[in-house]
Design a protein around this motif. Structure first.
Motif, short mmCIF file in Angstrom:
data_model
loop_
_atom_site.label_atom_id
_atom_site.label_comp_id
_atom_site.label_asym_id
_atom_site.label_seq_id
_atom_site.Cartn_x
_atom_site.Cartn_y
_atom_site.Cartn_z
N TRP A 209 3.11 75.31 76.03
CA TRP A 209 2.25 74.94 74.90
C TRP A 209 1.01 74.17 75.36
N SER B 16 -2.06 80.61 67.70
CA SER B 16 -2.00 79.95 66.39
C SER B 16 -1.13 78.71 66.48
N ALA B 17 -1.26 77.84 65.47
CA ALA B 17 -0.44 76.63 65.43
C ALA B 17 1.04 76.99 65.33
N GLU B 18 1.34 78.12 64.64
CA GLU B 18 2.74 78.54 64.51
C GLU B 18 3.34 78.88 65.89
N LEU B 19 2.60 79.65 66.70
CA LEU B 19 3.12 80.04 68.01
C LEU B 19 3.27 78.83 68.93
N ALA C 51 3.93 75.83 67.98
CA ALA C 51 5.12 75.12 67.51
C ALA C 51 6.39 75.81 67.99
N LEU C 52 6.39 77.16 68.03
CA LEU C 52 7.56 77.90 68.53
C LEU C 52 7.76 77.63 70.02
N ASP D 58 9.79 74.63 70.54
CA ASP D 58 11.17 74.70 70.07
C ASP D 58 12.05 75.26 71.19
#
Length: 375
Positions: free
Chosen positions: A37, A57-60, A62-63, A66
């Motif tokens: 990240w 993207s912010a979603e990726l 964040a993944l 995780d």
């Protein structure tokens, strides 16, 4: 470990010496990988500074953070996976340390008229990669012998032998796009193996997957070099007249090198199945090379050095040298072989998939020299 044994034998002493050294090598100054990240955030920042849209993207991102998520079916392309893992490939693919064992044994002794030395050495070097062929071995031996034949004549002989063998991956270790390059530059988001394949299929689009596939299953480069050489010298002093020295020297040497390189296709997979081959290698193939280098050197050297009436010194040297060199190489290759169990040139069925070449070089050099000095 050093062991020294000394016993009396004839006029001199027999000495037996053993040295053993085990070494652990650790790679230093190797670049550390940052988290996936962090790579994505830096890439986004670079693109924004260049006036372009961010890649991640912010979603990726964040993944990626995780630890329980590292892949999903790509929402815009259902035939491919979308990866967001966090793999430290230098740590996964390289050993923390490699080892080397060096052993040497020597036996020496002497009498009133002769002395000798026999030595034997063996080295084993384990490579730094966790997978695939990566090792080196070398055996070398030497025998030196000196004999005083008479007051005027002496004989010196040296005989040596060495054999080395190196096994390595089909990819070079340090060249551009080689193993080290791939390990350092592989995106840390991509896995080695295809998800849900039980670690049996290499993931397409993953540089780490290609690297491990070629290391483990893509064949190997095997190089064996053997060398046999010697030096034999007959010397004479005060022959015919006081102050005259003569030397006759012969030095033969032969080097034989064998290359046996195999290439085995390693399939790469995505969601729909096989989609290509690691390193673009899609045919079983074998490449063999055999070379022999033979050199012969003859020398005849004379020296006359004498002082007259404690005032006049005469020094005269002269010599002859003959060098003969011959190199003979033959190489052959065959591809599209029917099996990858045992690859051999005899397996080919289509002459269009084979090649044979050779290279022969030879030369001879003859030289004379002479000097004279009076003081």
């Amino acid at each position: 470990v050093v062991v020294l044994v000394t016993t009396k034998s004839g006029q001199g002493k027999l000495k037996v010496n053993y040295q053993g050294m085990w070494t652990a090598k650790k790679m230093g100054l190797f670049p550390e990988r940052i988290n996936s990240w962090e790579e994505a955030e830096m890439q986004n920042l670079a693109r924004i500074n260049a006036g372009q849209s961010p890649d991640w993207s912010a979603e990726l991102i964040a993944l990626m953070k995780d630890p329980n998520q590292y892949y999903r079916i790509n929402p815009t392309n259902p035939t491919a996976y979308q990866y967001f893992g966090n793999y430290n490939y230098p740590e996964i693919l390289l050993k923390d340390k490699s080892t080397r064992l060096n052993q040497n044994l020597s036996i020496s002794g002497s009498t009133e008229k002769d002395n000798y030395l026999f030595s034997l050495g063996y080295i084993t070097d384990k490579g730094i990669f966790r997978f695939g062929p990566d090792d080196y071995k070398r055996l070398n031996g030497r025998f030196n012998y000196h004999r005083e034949l008479s007051k005027m004549f002496s004989l010196d002989s040296k005989i040596l032998y060495s054999r080395s063998e190196r096994n390595s991956s089909v990819l070079g270790a340090s060249n551009d796009y080689g193993l080290i390059y791939n390990i350092v530059s592989s995106r840390s988001i991509s896995p080695i193996y295809l998800p849900e394949s039980g670690d049996t299929k290499y993931a397409a689009g993953s540089a780490a997957g290609e690297t491990v596939g070629l290391l483990k299953d893509g064949g190997r480069n095997n190089n064996v070099i053997q060398e046999i050489g010697g030096s034999f010298e007959l010397g004479a002093k005060d022959i015919f007249t006081e102050g005259l020295k003569l030397r006759l020297l012969y030095s033969p040497r032969i080097v034989m090198e064998n290359d046996n390189n195999t290439r085995i296709p390693v399939p790469m997979y995505n969601v729909n199945g096989r989609t290509g081959w690691a390193g673009g290698i899609n045919l079983n193939s074998i490449i063999k090379g055999r070379s022999q280098t033979l050199t012969n050197n003859w020398q005849a050297v004379g020296e006359y050095n004498r002082t007259f009436n404690e005032k006049h010194e005469v020094l005269v040297r002269g010599g002859y040298r003959y060098d003969d060199y011959r190199y003979d190489y033959i190489g052959a290759s065959a591809s599209n072989l029917p099996t990858d169990d045992v690859l051999a040139l005899s397996q080919f069925g289509d002459k269009n998939n084979t090649s044979v070449g050779d290279n022969i070089q030879t030369n001879t050099l003859i030289s004379f020299f002479g000097t004279a000095q009076y003081v």
